[in-house]
Design a protein around this motif. Structure first.
Motif, PDB file in Angstrom:
ATOM      1  N   TYR A 196       0.897  -1.122   0.005  1.00 55.93           N
ATOM      2  CA  TYR A 196      -0.278  -0.027  -0.118  1.00 55.93           C
ATOM      3  C   TYR A 196       0.779   1.043   0.018  1.00 55.93           C
ATOM      4  O   TYR A 196       2.126   1.107   0.195  1.00 55.93           O
ATOM      5  N   VAL A 197       0.242   2.440  -0.235  1.00 54.41           N
ATOM      6  CA  VAL A 197       0.721   3.734  -0.286  1.00 54.41           C
ATOM      7  C   VAL A 197       0.265   4.652   0.599  1.00 54.41           C
ATOM      8  O   VAL A 197      -1.009   4.587   1.012  1.00 54.41           O
ATOM      9  N   ILE A 198       1.180   5.574   1.334  1.00 55.57           N
ATOM     10  CA  ILE A 198       0.544   6.241   2.449  1.00 55.57           C
ATOM     11  C   ILE A 198       0.997   7.664   1.933  1.00 55.57           C
ATOM     12  O   ILE A 198       2.019   7.986   1.368  1.00 55.57           O
ATOM     13  N   PRO A 199       0.535   8.771   2.487  1.00 59.54           N
ATOM     14  CA  PRO A 199       0.896  10.225   2.293  1.00 59.54           C
ATOM     15  C   PRO A 199       2.251  10.500   2.821  1.00 59.54           C
ATOM     16  O   PRO A 199       2.808   9.667   3.829  1.00 59.54           O
ATOM     17  N   ILE A 204       4.727   1.158   0.880  1.00 59.17           N
ATOM     18  CA  ILE A 204       5.003   0.203   1.854  1.00 59.17           C
ATOM     19  C   ILE A 204       5.071  -1.384   1.601  1.00 59.17           C
ATOM     20  O   ILE A 204       4.157  -1.428   0.808  1.00 59.17           O
ATOM     21  N   ASP A 205       6.204  -2.005   1.672  1.00 59.82           N
ATOM     22  CA  ASP A 205       6.265  -3.337   1.343  1.00 59.82           C
ATOM     23  C   ASP A 205       6.174  -3.917   2.759  1.00 59.82           C
ATOM     24  O   ASP A 205       7.048  -4.152   3.449  1.00 59.82           O
ATOM     25  N   ILE A 214       9.455   2.546   1.086  1.00 57.65           N
ATOM     26  CA  ILE A 214      10.166   2.779  -0.044  1.00 57.65           C
ATOM     27  C   ILE A 214      10.073   4.130  -0.765  1.00 57.65           C
ATOM     28  O   ILE A 214       8.662   4.401  -0.701  1.00 57.65           O
ATOM     29  N   ASP A 215      11.013   4.761  -1.512  1.00 57.84           N
ATOM     30  CA  ASP A 215      10.419   5.849  -1.947  1.00 57.84           C
ATOM     31  C   ASP A 215      10.091   5.641  -3.528  1.00 57.84           C
ATOM     32  O   ASP A 215      10.341   4.729  -3.752  1.00 57.84           O
ATOM     33  N   GLU A 216       9.909   6.825  -4.195  1.00 57.66           N
ATOM     34  CA  GLU A 216       9.430   6.900  -5.482  1.00 57.66           C
ATOM     35  C   GLU A 216      10.500   6.292  -6.384  1.00 57.66           C
ATOM     36  O   GLU A 216      10.129   5.576  -7.487  1.00 57.66           O
ATOM     37  N   ARG A 236      11.647  -0.715  -9.162  1.00 61.79           N
ATOM     38  CA  ARG A 236      11.016  -2.010  -9.351  1.00 61.79           C
ATOM     39  C   ARG A 236      10.169  -2.403 -10.545  1.00 61.79           C
ATOM     40  O   ARG A 236      10.269  -3.344 -11.132  1.00 61.79           O
ATOM     41  N   LYS A 237       9.647  -1.061 -11.176  1.00 57.63           N
ATOM     42  CA  LYS A 237       9.029  -1.228 -12.348  1.00 57.63           C
ATOM     43  C   LYS A 237       9.593  -1.328 -13.300  1.00 57.63           C
ATOM     44  O   LYS A 237       9.494  -2.194 -14.136  1.00 57.63           O
ATOM     45  N   HIS A 238      10.840  -1.026 -13.460  1.00 58.65           N
ATOM     46  CA  HIS A 238      11.702  -1.207 -14.650  1.00 58.65           C
ATOM     47  C   HIS A 238      12.234  -2.552 -14.688  1.00 58.65           C
ATOM     48  O   HIS A 238      12.491  -3.082 -15.509  1.00 58.65           O
TER      49      HIS A 238
END
Length: 545
Positions: A46-49, A436-437, A444-446, A452-454
């Motif tokens: 998930y992603v948090i502010p 968040i993992d 984890i930052d952007e 990871r996408k790469h």
């Protein structure tokens, strides 16, 4: 006195809700939630502010105010409280869920339970908790007042006169705000595209009862783990149909037991059985309530259907009732699960033909009613994607009580400052996202997410060269790939290409391994882009004897 509203999350996406109300001397936070990650975020749960702006104003913070207990509004509160020791205010069920999270992380919170219509003083602010109906009990709209400014922060709500839990929606709570004068209404836009009214939670009971009565085998029921009112109905239906209940899923078990401890739901001992007992019972006498209505890979539903669970799997005649809307991005996950259920001999209730789920969010007519009840000077759509926000603005154009310019479209990072009931300034604050993992609880930052996408798209190439004691290099280098397998002739071409161009990187008088590595990376990327149209992550390695 001026007052500003800063949007740190929840506008432009579904989830990750976080808002800051601020004067020169005080600031309060409304909600701090998560956004569940989809397949666009490999390995992310998930992603948090981000909290950069919170850090800047930490000296002014007076507390966190919770609208309700859904994860997209409270899921990131424990992470926030690790950094900032703040009091938390909210309903008993919402804070009960938070308390359990705190115990799990060995991090006690200062929790302050509020009652319906109670007012809390926090620095320059007075905040009144006005009950609204939703899909979880103890949901509140917050009336936030300070000198010369008042707002109704109405996050998730609908107008339900026959709720399963809690009191019916009371218009009088909100018409009173119009009489006092309301500067801004921040309002849930999730269902702004839907015409009419949202059905009552209680309206699905008869359909669920019919489905349970007609089921010949085991029933597996799933919805969002915090939808206590839905579980309450299923408990009653199971009893009526002579079925026992098994709860499977950590979040589900936690939330239901919290609700039971606080008196929101009953868990009769004669109705609940454990998994071992259930396996000895006739199939038509049992109902499993499980987590995983979005097909999450770590959920009970996924593990049962995929065969990961050795003690519980799909059998011929099983019926799966998925009582939830599909969050955009999760469609493929659920389609795959449905196919696996049918291949194993089970079946799934068609949510399109059977009303087994109702939304907890207001449709168009309810949104219009709330605007009419409160008569705000400004309406600010929140809690939605751009399509929801813009649709609401267009819809409200038809209301004579509002000037179209007073329906304000904003996005994450915007800050609106009000003075004397008018907007004095619109500017930006620092916003970012934290990924968040849960495997290891990594934040984890952007940049790492992009990497990871790469990796998931183009794979990895490792290039190893060895430097000899005389300063020369052994050529061609060793090449290995992960995530894709090129033809052997392509690998040989790469080795030849690197061997040909390696001398360009050499400087016997001033050897620098960093320069060599960067050169290897650049050459390898150039080769793959030109010959294979791939952009893998390149890991150069220089070994020295």
């Amino acid at each position: 006195m001026s007052c500003s509203i800063s949007i740190l999350g929840g506008v432009g996406e579904i989830g990750m809700n976080m808002y800051v109300y601020e004067t020169d001397k005080s600031a309060v936070i409304v909600d701090c939630g998560v956004m569940f990650a989809d397949n666009n975020f490999p390995g992310i749960d998930y992603v948090i502010p981000g909290f950069d702006y919170i850090e800047k104003i930490k000296h002014k913070l007076r507390g966190i105010f919770i609208t309700h207990g859904h994860e997209d509004h409270v899921g990131a509160v424990p992470i926030l409280l690790r950094k900032y020791n703040l009091p938390v205010f909210g309903g008993r069920l919402s804070l009960g869920i938070l308390a359990a999270k705190g115990r799990a992380r060995h991090c006690p919170f200062e929790l302050n339970f509020v009652d319906p219509r109670q007012t809390v003083r926090a620095g320059d602010f007075s905040i009144t908790f006005l009950p609204v109906t939703h899909s979880i009990s103890d949901t509140y709209a917050l009336h936030i007042e300070t000198e010369g400014f008042s707002a109704l922060h109405c996050s998730d709500f609908k107008i339900d006169q026959t709720p399963v839990g809690g009191e019916p929606f009371r218009p009088a709570d909100f018409t009173a705000l119009a009489e006092k004068g309301l500067t801004a209404l921040l309002i849930d836009s999730t269902n702004a595209e839907r015409e009419g009214f949202t059905h009552s939670e209680s309206s699905i009971r008869d359909n669920l009862l019919k489905i349970f009565r007609n089921a010949q085998g085991r029933v597996f029921f799933t919805t969002f783990s915090s939808n206590v009112d839905r579980f309450k109905q299923v408990f009653d239906i199971a009893r009526e149909c002579g079925r026992k209940i098994v709860l499977e899923g950590a979040a589900l078990d936690r939330n239901v037991n919290i609700a039971a401890d606080l008196g929101y739901v009953e868990l009769p001992k004669d109705l609940m059985v454990d998994l071992k007992t259930a396996k000895k019972m006739d199939p038509d006498k049992i109902c499993y309530i499980i987590t995983g209505c979005q097909g999450e890979t770590n959920s009970t539903l996924y593990r049962v259907v995929s065969g990961e669970r050795k003690d519980l799997s799909v059998k011929e005649g099983d019926l799966f009732v998925i009582s939830a809307r599909v969050i955009p991005g999760n469609e493929k996950n659920l389609i795959n699960l449905v196919n696996m259920i049918y291949k194993a001999g089970g079946s799934v209730v068609d949510i399109g033909k059977n009303r087994i789920h109702v939304s907890g969010h207001a449709s168009q007519e309810e949104i219009k009613l709330m605007v009419n009840f409160t008569r705000p000077k400004f309406v600010i759509p929140i809690h939605g994607e751009p399509v929801h926000l813009i649709t609401m603005k267009r819809m409200l154009k038809s209301m004579s009580i509002l000037d179209n310019d007073n329906v304000l479209l904003i996005e994450d990072g915007d800050r609106l400052t009000f003075e004397n009931g008018e907007i004095a300034k619109k500017d930006r604050v620092e916003t970012d996202k934290i990924y968040i993992d849960l495997r290891g609880h990594f934040a984890i930052d952007e940049e790492s997410v992009r990497e990871r996408k790469h990796l998931s798209r183009d794979g990895v190439v490792t290039v190893v060269v060895q430097k000899n004691t005389d300063g020369s290099f052994e050529l061609p280098p060793v090449v290995e790939t992960a995530g894709f397998t090129p033809e052997e002739k392509s690998i040989q071409k790469l080795k030849d290409f690197l061997a040909e161009h390696m001398p360009e990187l050499m400087n016997d008088n001033d050897y620098d391994s960093t320069v060599i590595k960067e050169g290897l990376r650049r050459l390898t990327k150039r080769f793959f882009k030109k010959t294979l149209d791939r952009r893998p992550l390149v890991v150069p390695v220089v070994l020295e004897k």
